[in-house]
Design a protein around this motif. Structure first.
Motif, PDB file in Angstrom:
ATOM      1  N   VAL A   1       0.172   4.295  -2.868  1.00  0.00           N
ATOM      2  CA  VAL A   1      -0.152   5.727  -2.720  1.00  0.00           C
ATOM      3  C   VAL A   1       0.969   6.627  -3.228  1.00  0.00           C
ATOM      4  O   VAL A   1       0.729   7.780  -3.576  1.00  0.00           O
ATOM      5  CB  VAL A   1      -0.512   6.123  -1.266  1.00  0.00           C
TER       6      VAL A   1
ATOM      7  N   ARG B   1      -2.310   8.988  -7.224  1.00  0.00           N
ATOM      8  CA  ARG B   1      -3.177   9.711  -6.300  1.00  0.00           C
ATOM      9  C   ARG B   1      -4.533   9.021  -6.238  1.00  0.00           C
ATOM     10  O   ARG B   1      -4.920   8.313  -7.172  1.00  0.00           O
ATOM     11  CB  ARG B   1      -3.333  11.152  -6.756  1.00  0.00           C
TER      12      ARG B   1
ATOM     13  N   HIS C   1       0.810  -1.230   0.000  1.00  0.00           N
ATOM     14  CA  HIS C   1       0.000   0.000   0.000  1.00  0.00           C
ATOM     15  C   HIS C   1       0.837   1.271   0.000  1.00  0.00           C
ATOM     16  O   HIS C   1       0.416   2.275  -0.563  1.00  0.00           O
ATOM     17  CB  HIS C   1      -1.027  -0.007   1.140  1.00  0.00           C
TER      18      HIS C   1
ATOM     19  N   ARG D   1      -2.113  12.264  -0.426  1.00  0.00           N
ATOM     20  CA  ARG D   1      -2.277  11.678  -1.766  1.00  0.00           C
ATOM     21  C   ARG D   1      -3.730  11.342  -2.074  1.00  0.00           C
ATOM     22  O   ARG D   1      -4.039  10.800  -3.137  1.00  0.00           O
ATOM     23  CB  ARG D   1      -1.430  10.393  -1.879  1.00  0.00           C
ATOM     24  N   ILE D   2      -4.606  11.612  -1.108  1.00  0.00           N
ATOM     25  CA  ILE D   2      -6.011  11.215  -1.253  1.00  0.00           C
ATOM     26  C   ILE D   2      -6.902  12.455  -1.291  1.00  0.00           C
ATOM     27  O   ILE D   2      -6.860  13.283  -0.386  1.00  0.00           O
ATOM     28  CB  ILE D   2      -6.438  10.307  -0.075  1.00  0.00           C
TER      29      ILE D   2
ATOM     30  N   TYR E   1      -0.127   9.560   3.635  1.00  0.00           N
ATOM     31  CA  TYR E   1      -1.151   8.942   2.783  1.00  0.00           C
ATOM     32  C   TYR E   1      -2.246   9.948   2.475  1.00  0.00           C
ATOM     33  O   TYR E   1      -2.723  10.053   1.353  1.00  0.00           O
ATOM     34  CB  TYR E   1      -1.775   7.721   3.471  1.00  0.00           C
TER      35      TYR E   1
END
Ligand code: ATP
Ligand code: MG
Length: 209
Positions: A121, A125, A117, A150-151, A147
């Motif tokens: 990330v 994106r 994971h 990037r979200i 994280y």
């Protein structure tokens, strides 16, 4: 080019999927949204429907949208479908493209269970879209800052539909009209999918496979 990757099992595809893909495309000015039906999804522990049926239903559901495409990448790849393999594939093929992986709230909340994971990330994106029954705000408590950067969160009109509920409705002879595209419903009825006539593995009786 800004590319959205829309992964899922799509067993079957429904209006919830279409609404989040369209909302993400609009909000982030995506040039294309590439739908990726999973081959052998690592998170599903039940038997999923024969992949060619799931693929055909996604093609039917997306055919009229000028910016939607369907990829066979995860179907052709041997073994389980991991997002990291798909993302790295697009990275290598098109290094100049900006990649955005589209997910619903439930899927992004589970990202720490995804294979590799941290790399996922880093490489891509995320566009995390609201889903009724799941609280996107929980991301703040679940994920580290690196994280969260990037979200991107997107609020979409709530469509409280799941493939699980649709399979159940079909099995019980309840209506699914207006919950998925008409073309997909016709395809399901033609092949007797999600009824007792369906054999394990998702091949309907009389299917010419
Ligand atoms: P199942 O019940 O079999 O898990 P599902 O409806 O959750 O099916 P998936 O194929 O698992 O559909 O989901 C693919 C992607 O679409 C995931 O990122 C999921 O979060 C998102 N998604 C599915 N349904 C909705 C919905 N109604 N609203 C928002 N996002 C959704
Ligand atoms: Mg799901």
């Amino acid at each position: 080019m800004r590319i959205g990757l829309m992964g899922g099992t799509f067993d079957p595809v429904h209006l919830g999927h279409l609404v989040i893909a369209e909302e993400a495309r609009h909000e982030f000015a995506l040039d294309r949204v590439i739908w990726l039906p999973a081959g052998d999804p690592p998170h599903k522990h039940r038997e999923v429907t024969f992949q060619e049926h799931r693929y055909a239903m996604v093609v039917l559901a997306t055919a009229s949208h000028a910016s939607f495409d369907v990829s066979r990448l995860e179907l052709e790849r041997a073994g389980p479908s991991y997002a990291i393999d798909t993302i790295l594939h697009f990275r290598r093929q098109h290094p100049e493209q900006e990649l955005f992986f589209i997910t619903g709230a439930d899927a992004i909340l589970e990202i720490l269970t995804w294979r590799r994971h941290a790399e996922v990330v880093q490489e891509c994106r995320f566009l995390a879209v609201t889903r009724p029954g799941y609280d996107l705000a929980r991301l703040q408590t679940v994920l580290p800052e690196s994280y969260l950067e990037r979200i991107h969160l997107i609020s979409a009109p709530g469509v409280d539909i799941s493939s699980t509920a649709l399979r159940e409705r079909l099995r019980n002879g309840e209506p699914v009209r207006y919950l998925l595209p008409e073309t997909v419903e016709s395809y399901i009825r033609k092949h007797g999918l999600y009824t007792d006539e369906m054999e394990p593995g998702g091949t309907a009786v009389g299917d010419p496979r």
